[in-house]
Design a protein around this motif. Structure first.
Motif, mmCIF file in Angstrom:
data_model
loop_
_atom_site.group_PDB
_atom_site.id
_atom_site.type_symbol
_atom_site.label_atom_id
_atom_site.label_comp_id
_atom_site.label_asym_id
_atom_site.label_seq_id
_atom_site.Cartn_x
_atom_site.Cartn_y
_atom_site.Cartn_z
ATOM 1 N N GLN A 254 0.109 -10.067 5.250
ATOM 2 C CA GLN A 254 -0.362 -10.792 4.065
ATOM 3 C C GLN A 254 -1.837 -10.507 3.778
ATOM 4 O O GLN A 254 -2.682 -10.560 4.659
ATOM 5 N N ILE A 255 -2.126 -10.220 2.506
ATOM 6 C CA ILE A 255 -3.496 -9.976 2.063
ATOM 7 C C ILE A 255 -3.970 -11.188 1.268
ATOM 8 O O ILE A 255 -3.221 -11.749 0.476
ATOM 9 N N GLY A 256 -5.224 -11.581 1.471
ATOM 10 C CA GLY A 256 -5.771 -12.672 0.661
ATOM 11 C C GLY A 256 -6.472 -13.724 1.485
ATOM 12 O O GLY A 256 -6.713 -13.532 2.685
ATOM 13 N N ILE A 272 2.594 -7.632 -8.266
ATOM 14 C CA ILE A 272 1.643 -8.668 -7.839
ATOM 15 C C ILE A 272 0.863 -9.093 -9.082
ATOM 16 O O ILE A 272 0.242 -8.262 -9.735
ATOM 17 N N SER A 273 0.908 -10.391 -9.404
ATOM 18 C CA SER A 273 0.253 -10.840 -10.635
ATOM 19 C C SER A 273 -1.261 -10.900 -10.471
ATOM 20 O O SER A 273 -2.004 -10.698 -11.418
ATOM 21 N N GLY A 274 -1.722 -11.185 -9.249
ATOM 22 C CA GLY A 274 -3.155 -11.167 -8.991
ATOM 23 C C GLY A 274 -3.808 -12.535 -9.004
ATOM 24 O O GLY A 274 -4.863 -12.730 -9.614
ATOM 25 N N ILE A 279 -6.600 -11.738 -4.719
ATOM 26 C CA ILE A 279 -7.661 -10.818 -5.128
ATOM 27 C C ILE A 279 -8.849 -10.825 -4.155
ATOM 28 O O ILE A 279 -9.414 -9.774 -3.862
ATOM 29 N N VAL A 280 -9.198 -11.995 -3.630
ATOM 30 C CA VAL A 280 -10.339 -12.039 -2.710
ATOM 31 C C VAL A 280 -10.110 -11.154 -1.484
ATOM 32 O O VAL A 280 -11.065 -10.716 -0.860
ATOM 33 N N GLY A 281 -8.851 -10.861 -1.176
ATOM 34 C CA GLY A 281 -8.553 -10.057 0.003
ATOM 35 C C GLY A 281 -8.530 -8.560 -0.243
ATOM 36 O O GLY A 281 -8.449 -7.782 0.713
ATOM 37 N N MET A 282 -8.562 -8.116 -1.530
ATOM 38 C CA MET A 282 -8.398 -6.681 -1.771
ATOM 39 C C MET A 282 -9.310 -6.116 -2.856
ATOM 40 O O MET A 282 -9.242 -4.932 -3.166
ATOM 41 N N ILE A 302 -8.772 -6.328 -12.701
ATOM 42 C CA ILE A 302 -9.565 -5.718 -11.633
ATOM 43 C C ILE A 302 -9.059 -4.327 -11.262
ATOM 44 O O ILE A 302 -9.676 -3.633 -10.479
ATOM 45 N N ALA A 303 -7.913 -3.940 -11.827
ATOM 46 C CA ALA A 303 -7.335 -2.642 -11.453
ATOM 47 C C ALA A 303 -8.101 -1.489 -12.095
ATOM 48 O O ALA A 303 -8.760 -1.661 -13.120
ATOM 49 N N THR A 304 -8.034 -0.325 -11.466
ATOM 50 C CA THR A 304 -8.608 0.883 -12.041
ATOM 51 C C THR A 304 -7.613 1.468 -13.041
ATOM 52 O O THR A 304 -7.959 1.784 -14.166
#
Lengths: 325, 260
Positions: A254-256, A272-274, A279-282, A302-304
């Motif tokens: 799990q990320i975040g 992933i909706s974000g 978001i704080v994790g990635m 936040i995506a490129t």
């Protein structure tokens, strides 16, 4: 009347927690705009060095409260200590980070001193002489402007990432020791064993390439397409919270905010909706790719690169393309 | 064990919301409603504790008449009875006011554990359970992932989720308040038998006006405005057919971002 802004500084393992520094940065901005004084408040035991460090920030003073009973967070004793200080000093505003510890503490404090509390704010606006606070609701789909109509101090918790620690300004503030008599406080909650969920398991912090999957994958059987993409890239697999809660992937992936923090070269977010907790994790990934059916999903902020589309079409096509290349 | 679960009825999570005419909330006229996710998990935990230790599960809800439908679902899942504090006009707006009303109703109740959700899916304040504990003078634990009760010793152990993937067990004397995190277990479905039985179970309606609560003493916080966040899209959105966007993406990852 001199008005004061107080900021609670949380700490753990000898370090000041980042969300508290973010709160302090926001406090600095508010103090500048209003001419109010700014005070960092830190509770603990044998934490003089942390108070000294805070004194090097742009604050009017650092209030240091030390007591053996404050060595570790406990809701009863922390609430009593803060109640006494806030009741006596009557600051205009009391800021704290919206971290798990303060989710445990802030409402108790608000009830104990019968003051208003607005949680999980992402910012504020000045309207005349008044502050209006902005917070998210309905799973971050809507924002709300809220205003206190209650007596001071107003208690506000701030969402992690609402401000940046880069905004923090240096200065000098005197450390003022404050002694409280906490001997009568009964600690009803007994701390027992603590452990880290990710210990000895998957460490994603060093991963260069990560394929992450969210609620959009719909069911465990569908994970196969994610595994195939990860294999084609030579990437690690990670997940957002709903996937882990459904036990489709283990918690150590799990990320975040309640999982791991990563900064890979490439973070490919599928379905992933974000939510901010993810978001704080990635957010520090060098390149973020988002694949999502909802063009308004916050992940696209936040995506490129973004692809608005069905991951069940895009992901297998991407895997195929990568294998060809 | 006497278990009490606070349930909140909220608008369907997957709906696309519209702002109401006053601009201070959402239009609710065309929506369907459901139990807030964390609250449903807290009901599940109550039912599991009753299976292990015996006793009773009661539901406590504050809301308008339509909340009865969500309460019936809870009763069908297995709760024994329910109390609905009727607020048809939506007078109780802040978590502090909600907690004050619930605390007043609970003066007449007996319980060993009160379970609430950590936060709701509508306003998401994450306050009510803890406010309630303090107003009742009870110890509490938040963001709970597992519960082990010892009714004989009047103690309960709760596993709390903490920052950065850490967890901690804490022990509390009962009665106590626990706020439950989503994902703690698998929520059961109501059986056909449960649904039939639920029809006969009691939902006691309590009128707000019959309670001795002075809401004017509760610190007021006003929602001035509700609106859709302004989305500033940073991402370069790739356009075209599936084959085209995939080709563009691989090209960009290799040559522009140089990450693969």
């Amino acid at each position: 009347m001199s008005e004061k802004i107080y900021v609670l500084i949380d700490h753990g393992e000898g370090e000041i927690r980042t969300p508290s520094l973010e709160s302090l940065a926001l406090g600095q901005r508010m103090a500048e705009e209003t001419g109010f004084s700014l005070h960092a408040l830190i509770l603990g035991n044998e934490i003089g060095p942390l108070a000294e460090r805070l004194g090097k920030q742009k604050v009017d003073s650092v209030l240091l409260v030390e007591d053996q009973k404050l060595a570790n967070y406990d809701p009863d004793v922390y609430c009593r200590a803060l109640s006494e200080i806030l009741t006596e000093d009557q600051p205009y505003l009391f800021l704290m980070g919206h971290i798990y510890q303060n989710i445990d503490l802030a409402p108790k404090l608000a009830a104990a001193i019968n003051r208003g509390l607005v949680t999980d704010c992402i910012g504020y606006r000045k309207e005349g002489d008044d502050f209006v606070f902005v917070r998210q609701m309905f799973r971050n789909k809507l924002n709300a402007d809220v205003q206190f109509r209650s007596e001071h101090p107003w208690i506000v918790t701030l969402q992690t990432g609402a401000t940046s620690v880069d905004e923090l300004k240096e200065g000098s503030g005197q450390v003022v020791e404050r002694s409280l008599d906490l001997s009568a406080v009964e600690l009803r909650r007994k701390p027992l064993e603590a452990f880290e969920a990710t210990q000895g398991k998957v460490d994603l912090s060093q991963a260069e390439l990560i394929v992450a999957v969210g609620r959009g994958i719909k069911k465990a059987e569908n994970l196969k397409i994610i595994e195939e993409l990860a294999e084609a890239l030579g990437a690690e697999i990670a997940a957002s919270r709903p996937v882990v809660d459904s036990e489709w992937l283990s918690r150590d992936r799990q990320i975040g905010s309640s999982g791991q923090t990563v900064s890979p070269r490439l973070y490919l977010a599928c379905g992933i909706s974000g939510a901010i907790q993810h978001i704080v994790g990635m957010k520090n990934a060098q390149c973020i790719v988002a694949i999502n059916t909802d063009p308004n999903a916050p992940i696209f902020n936040i995506a490129t690169y973004g692809i608005v589309g069905d991951l069940f079409e895009i992901v297998p096509a991407l895997t195929k393309k990568l294998k060809e290349a | 064990m006497k278990l009490l679960t606070c349930l909140k009825q909220i608008p369907d999570r997957d709906t696309r919301y519209e702002i109401n005419a006053a601009g201070t909330g959402i239009k609710t006229s065309d929506l369907t409603f459901e139990i807030s996710e964390c609250d449903e998990y807290s009901l599940e935990e109550s039912l599991k504790l009753r299976e292990e230790h015996g006793g009773e599960v009661a539901i406590l809800t504050l809301g308008p008449q339509r909340a009865e439908k969500s309460i019936r679902k809870g009763l069908a899942m297995g709760a024994d009875r329910a109390i609905l504090v009727r607020d048809d006009e939506g007078k109780v707006t802040t978590p502090h006011a909600v907690a004050k009303v619930l605390a007043e109703v609970l003066k007449e109740e007996e319980y060993d554990l009160i379970l609430t959700g950590t936060q709701s899916d509508d306003w998401s304040y994450a306050q009510t359970g803890v406010l309630l504990a303090e107003l009742l003078g009870l110890p509490h634990a938040t963001i709970v992932m597992e519960i082990r009760a010892d009714p004989a010793q009047k103690k309960v152990k709760a596993l709390r989720e903490m920052e950065s993937g850490w967890f901690q067990w804490v022990e509390l004397p009962m009665p106590a308040v626990l706020t439950i995190q989503a994902g703690i277990s698998q929520i059961r479905y109501a059986s056909l038998k449960g649904i039939m039985q639920a029809k006969k179970k009691e939902i006691r309606n309590v009128e707000l006006s019959d309670l001795n609560v002075d809401l004017s003493s509760v610190p007021e916080v006003e929602v001035l405005k509700v609106y859709f966040p302004v989305v500033e899209k940073k991402a370069e959105i790739l356009q075209g057919s599936t084959a085209e966007v995939v080709e563009q993406l691989v090209e960009k990852l290799k040559k522009e971002a140089k990450v693969i």
